[in-house]
Design a protein around this motif. Structure first.
Motif, PDB file in Angstrom:
ATOM      1  N   UNK A  12      -9.394  11.559 -31.322  1.00  0.00           N
ATOM      2  CA  UNK A  12      -9.626  12.694 -30.410  1.00  0.00           C
ATOM      3  C   UNK A  12      -8.308  13.238 -29.877  1.00  0.00           C
ATOM      4  N   UNK A  13      -7.427  12.367 -29.388  1.00  0.00           N
ATOM      5  CA  UNK A  13      -6.184  12.874 -28.798  1.00  0.00           C
ATOM      6  C   UNK A  13      -5.242  13.429 -29.864  1.00  0.00           C
ATOM      7  N   UNK A  14      -5.331  12.935 -31.094  1.00  0.00           N
ATOM      8  CA  UNK A  14      -4.493  13.464 -32.170  1.00  0.00           C
ATOM      9  C   UNK A  14      -4.952  14.847 -32.611  1.00  0.00           C
ATOM     10  N   UNK A  15      -6.235  15.145 -32.462  1.00  0.00           N
ATOM     11  CA  UNK A  15      -6.790  16.414 -32.928  1.00  0.00           C
ATOM     12  C   UNK A  15      -6.868  17.483 -31.847  1.00  0.00           C
ATOM     13  N   UNK A  16      -6.449  17.158 -30.635  1.00  0.00           N
ATOM     14  CA  UNK A  16      -6.517  18.123 -29.536  1.00  0.00           C
ATOM     15  C   UNK A  16      -5.173  18.130 -28.808  1.00  0.00           C
ATOM     16  N   UNK A  66      -7.036  14.891 -19.395  1.00  0.00           N
ATOM     17  CA  UNK A  66      -8.287  15.158 -20.104  1.00  0.00           C
ATOM     18  C   UNK A  66      -7.947  15.844 -21.412  1.00  0.00           C
ATOM     19  N   UNK A  67      -8.456  15.309 -22.510  1.00  0.00           N
ATOM     20  CA  UNK A  67      -8.235  15.876 -23.838  1.00  0.00           C
ATOM     21  C   UNK A  67      -9.515  15.799 -24.655  1.00  0.00           C
ATOM     22  N   UNK A  74     -21.915  20.926 -24.919  1.00  0.00           N
ATOM     23  CA  UNK A  74     -21.895  19.717 -24.110  1.00  0.00           C
ATOM     24  C   UNK A  74     -21.809  18.439 -24.929  1.00  0.00           C
ATOM     25  N   UNK A  75     -21.872  18.522 -26.230  1.00  0.00           N
ATOM     26  CA  UNK A  75     -21.834  17.313 -27.060  1.00  0.00           C
ATOM     27  C   UNK A  75     -20.436  16.961 -27.546  1.00  0.00           C
ATOM     28  N   UNK A  76     -19.426  17.716 -27.152  1.00  0.00           N
ATOM     29  CA  UNK A  76     -18.068  17.440 -27.609  1.00  0.00           C
ATOM     30  C   UNK A  76     -17.523  16.183 -26.926  1.00  0.00           C
ATOM     31  N   UNK A  77     -17.047  15.245 -27.730  1.00  0.00           N
ATOM     32  CA  UNK A  77     -16.434  14.037 -27.172  1.00  0.00           C
ATOM     33  C   UNK A  77     -15.084  14.405 -26.558  1.00  0.00           C
ATOM     34  N   UNK A  78     -14.755  13.747 -25.464  1.00  0.00           N
ATOM     35  CA  UNK A  78     -13.442  13.936 -24.863  1.00  0.00           C
ATOM     36  C   UNK A  78     -13.013  12.638 -24.218  1.00  0.00           C
TER      37      UNK A  78
END
Length: 141
Positions: A12-16, A66-67, A74-78
């Motif tokens: 997640x953090x690598x893609x955002x 927050x990333x 609302x289904x996006x993981x963060x």
């Protein structure tokens, strides 16, 4: 710590690259959007050396990031990362993450005002992961 969960967080953090950084100013949260890079779970965000966020972090190193959330719904993981931050101005880091878009603020990767805030996670929460309840783990050393 759960290796699979850590891998999901790193993905997640690598893609955002865009997220929020909250520091503490006068005992109150102060948030702003920033660009993030990572090496594993360690985050780096470029900034000018002479900004209030650098002063805030020198006074209180605790930050929240927050990333991962996107506008898709609302289904996006963060992830929420709570940790400590410090200034890092090593030339190898400045060269590694330099992007031409930074030319709007800096004279190049050798600009002495171009530095990074390095964020060492202590607590990581992953939320909205396939409808699962939030999951949290600690990385305190």
């Amino acid at each position: 710590m759960n290796q699979e969960l850590e891998e999901k967080v790193v993905t997640i953090i690598s893609n955002h690259k865009t997220g929020t950084l909250a520091s503490v100013e006068n005992n109150k949260p102060h948030s702003r959007y920033m660009t993030f890079f990572n090496e594993g779970m360690t985050l780096y965000t470029p900034t000018k050396r002479d900004t209030e966020k650098v002063d805030e972090i020198e006074n209180n190193p605790y930050v929240s990031v927050l990333l991962g959330y996107e506008e898709k719904g609302q289904n996006d993981a963060f992830v929420e990362i709570l940790g400590t931050s410090s200034m890092n101005d090593t030339q190898s880091l400045k060269d590694k993450f330099w992007e031409e878009s930074f030319s709007n603020w800096f004279d190049g990767p050798n600009d002495p005002n171009y530095v990074f805030l390095e964020i060492q996670p202590e607590t990581v929460r992953i939320l909205n992961l396939n409808g699962e309840p939030p999951q949290e783990f600690s990385l305190k050393h």
